[in-house]
Motif scaffolding. Sequence first.
Motif, short mmCIF file in Angstrom:
data_model
loop_
_atom_site.label_atom_id
_atom_site.label_comp_id
_atom_site.label_asym_id
_atom_site.label_seq_id
_atom_site.Cartn_x
_atom_site.Cartn_y
_atom_site.Cartn_z
N SER A 193 -10.95 22.17 0.05
CA SER A 193 -10.37 23.02 -0.96
C SER A 193 -10.46 22.16 -1.99
O SER A 193 -9.38 21.11 -2.15
CB SER A 193 -9.08 23.28 -0.80
OG SER A 193 -8.73 24.01 0.54
N LYS A 213 -7.22 7.78 -2.45
CA LYS A 213 -6.52 6.13 -2.12
C LYS A 213 -6.42 6.12 -0.42
O LYS A 213 -6.82 5.13 -0.15
CB LYS A 213 -5.28 6.02 -2.96
CG LYS A 213 -5.31 5.57 -4.04
CD LYS A 213 -4.36 4.19 -4.57
CE LYS A 213 -4.88 3.04 -4.38
NZ LYS A 213 -5.74 2.61 -5.47
N VAL A 214 -5.92 7.21 -0.03
CA VAL A 214 -5.85 7.20 1.34
C VAL A 214 -7.00 6.95 2.24
O VAL A 214 -7.34 6.07 3.17
CB VAL A 214 -4.90 8.25 2.03
CG1 VAL A 214 -4.72 8.11 3.58
CG2 VAL A 214 -3.27 7.96 1.37
N LEU A 253 1.98 6.79 -6.74
CA LEU A 253 1.05 7.69 -7.16
C LEU A 253 1.32 9.54 -6.66
O LEU A 253 1.43 10.21 -7.51
CB LEU A 253 -0.19 7.32 -6.45
CG LEU A 253 -1.70 7.92 -6.73
CD1 LEU A 253 -1.78 7.58 -8.28
CD2 LEU A 253 -2.49 7.29 -5.84
N ASP A 265 1.77 12.42 -9.39
CA ASP A 265 0.94 13.57 -9.17
C ASP A 265 1.97 15.20 -8.93
O ASP A 265 1.81 15.87 -9.65
CB ASP A 265 -0.14 13.43 -8.09
CG ASP A 265 -1.18 12.60 -8.59
OD1 ASP A 265 -2.37 12.66 -7.92
OD2 ASP A 265 -1.40 12.23 -9.77
N PHE A 318 0.55 -1.08 -0.02
CA PHE A 318 0.13 -0.01 0.02
C PHE A 318 0.77 1.38 0.20
O PHE A 318 0.73 2.09 -0.99
CB PHE A 318 -0.74 -0.19 1.25
CG PHE A 318 -2.00 1.35 1.34
CD1 PHE A 318 -1.59 2.38 2.25
CD2 PHE A 318 -2.84 1.47 0.37
CE1 PHE A 318 -2.31 3.36 2.29
CE2 PHE A 318 -3.67 2.49 0.58
CZ PHE A 318 -3.19 3.51 1.60
N SER A 335 -7.72 15.04 -4.86
CA SER A 335 -6.22 14.72 -4.79
C SER A 335 -6.28 12.98 -4.93
O SER A 335 -6.84 12.55 -4.10
CB SER A 335 -5.63 15.02 -3.42
OG SER A 335 -4.51 14.21 -3.36
N HIS A 336 -5.65 12.86 -5.86
CA HIS A 336 -5.62 11.33 -6.10
C HIS A 336 -4.97 10.39 -4.99
O HIS A 336 -5.60 9.40 -4.41
CB HIS A 336 -4.86 10.86 -7.41
CG HIS A 336 -4.98 9.26 -8.12
ND1 HIS A 336 -4.61 9.16 -9.21
CD2 HIS A 336 -5.87 8.35 -7.40
CE1 HIS A 336 -5.10 7.90 -9.39
NE2 HIS A 336 -5.92 7.60 -8.34
N VAL A 337 -3.99 10.91 -4.25
CA VAL A 337 -3.24 10.49 -3.33
C VAL A 337 -4.08 10.35 -2.14
O VAL A 337 -4.54 9.27 -1.25
CB VAL A 337 -2.14 11.06 -3.01
CG1 VAL A 337 -1.52 11.00 -1.43
CG2 VAL A 337 -0.98 11.02 -4.04
N ASP A 338 -4.96 11.51 -1.78
CA ASP A 338 -5.98 11.57 -0.72
C ASP A 338 -6.97 10.69 -0.75
O ASP A 338 -7.71 10.19 0.14
CB ASP A 338 -6.24 13.02 -0.38
CG ASP A 338 -5.20 13.78 -0.04
OD1 ASP A 338 -5.31 15.10 0.53
OD2 ASP A 338 -4.13 13.29 0.45
#
Lengths: 151, 205
Positions: B89, B39-40, A48, A52, A41, B34-37
């Motif tokens: 945001s 996923k998290v 990722l 980005d 993970f 946000s793609h990272v956020d």
Amino acid sequence: MDRNQSRRQIAAMKQSLFDQGYLDEQFIQLEELQDDANPNFVEEIVTLYYRDSSRLISNIEQAIREKNPLDFNKLDNIMHQFKGSSSSIGAKKVKAESTLFREYCRAGNGEGCIKSFQQLKKEHALLRKKLEAYFQMARQAGPLETACGPK
Amino acid sequence: MTTAGDVFRLNLPQVLEESPSGSPELHVLAVDDSHVDRKVIERLLKISSCKVTVVDSGTRALQYLGLDGEKNSIGFDSVKVNLIMTDYSMPGMTGYELLKKIKQESSIFREIPVVIMSSENILTRIDRCLEEGAEEFLLKPVKLSDVKRVTDFIMKGERKEREKKSHKRRRSDDYSSSPIASPLLKSHPCDSSSPSALSLKKSKL
């Protein structure tokens, strides 16, 4: 190299990343979300992130190149996103540089922006190398326990 | 507090679905650009035993809920969401604007609890969100303990609703008058002290 030895090396590597301030508590939070069903993970999140954040860095570079005078509002907005995801993976130094950059933006200090941006890119690239090395070692050695976090 | 509306709360968007194992689980709609956020938060919610739908904007969230004004079937066969967790945001529609849109709904959708997440600890922002009806304001990066606390709280609220409903159905034979008048609901064990939404909201300040 036997298994225990490589595990100790990985733990030491991780500990030094914390001790030297590259990573913060959030990285540990992410590691705790890993399990047998989701063993990679953190690496997936970091991958990722670099995809980005690299795009955001390009956007800033373009904005700096194209506009004279600098569009501080636009730069600040991009950096806000960048800072957010850096914070989400526990990238401590990178996050600190983003904060500095945003302060320069708000002060309308173009030179400060450009200087801190250079530093930010360095930190961003350095962390990437270190994490890549860390994940590679971790993959080779198999699952291990988490190291102590920052004090 | 019971109102006349409660007697009609049967097939709500908030009705709990059942996981494959049979235990009830919350369906959470998470919104973050946000793609990272994304996923998290998805991982945090899955670990907290929730069913998760993730979208990347307020507009898509409204579309998913069927609130975007498009010709849609609303009501009994609409999507069931028990909680919305949204970033503050976001480009286009902010989390605050999404919150307002949901709370201004004249339909049952305004009952869905909305939690705002933000990396910025700005008191006026927090106040504004809470005033607009946000359930809670979480600082990013969001921790597993935050998510567990929120989902536990929402789950308790859902259980109370279900127990109230089944209690009402049992008593409906005895009381032909309006349920508002039912004295039994006042002393029902489920109505005893539970963390009020207000104290939960204030815990972040």
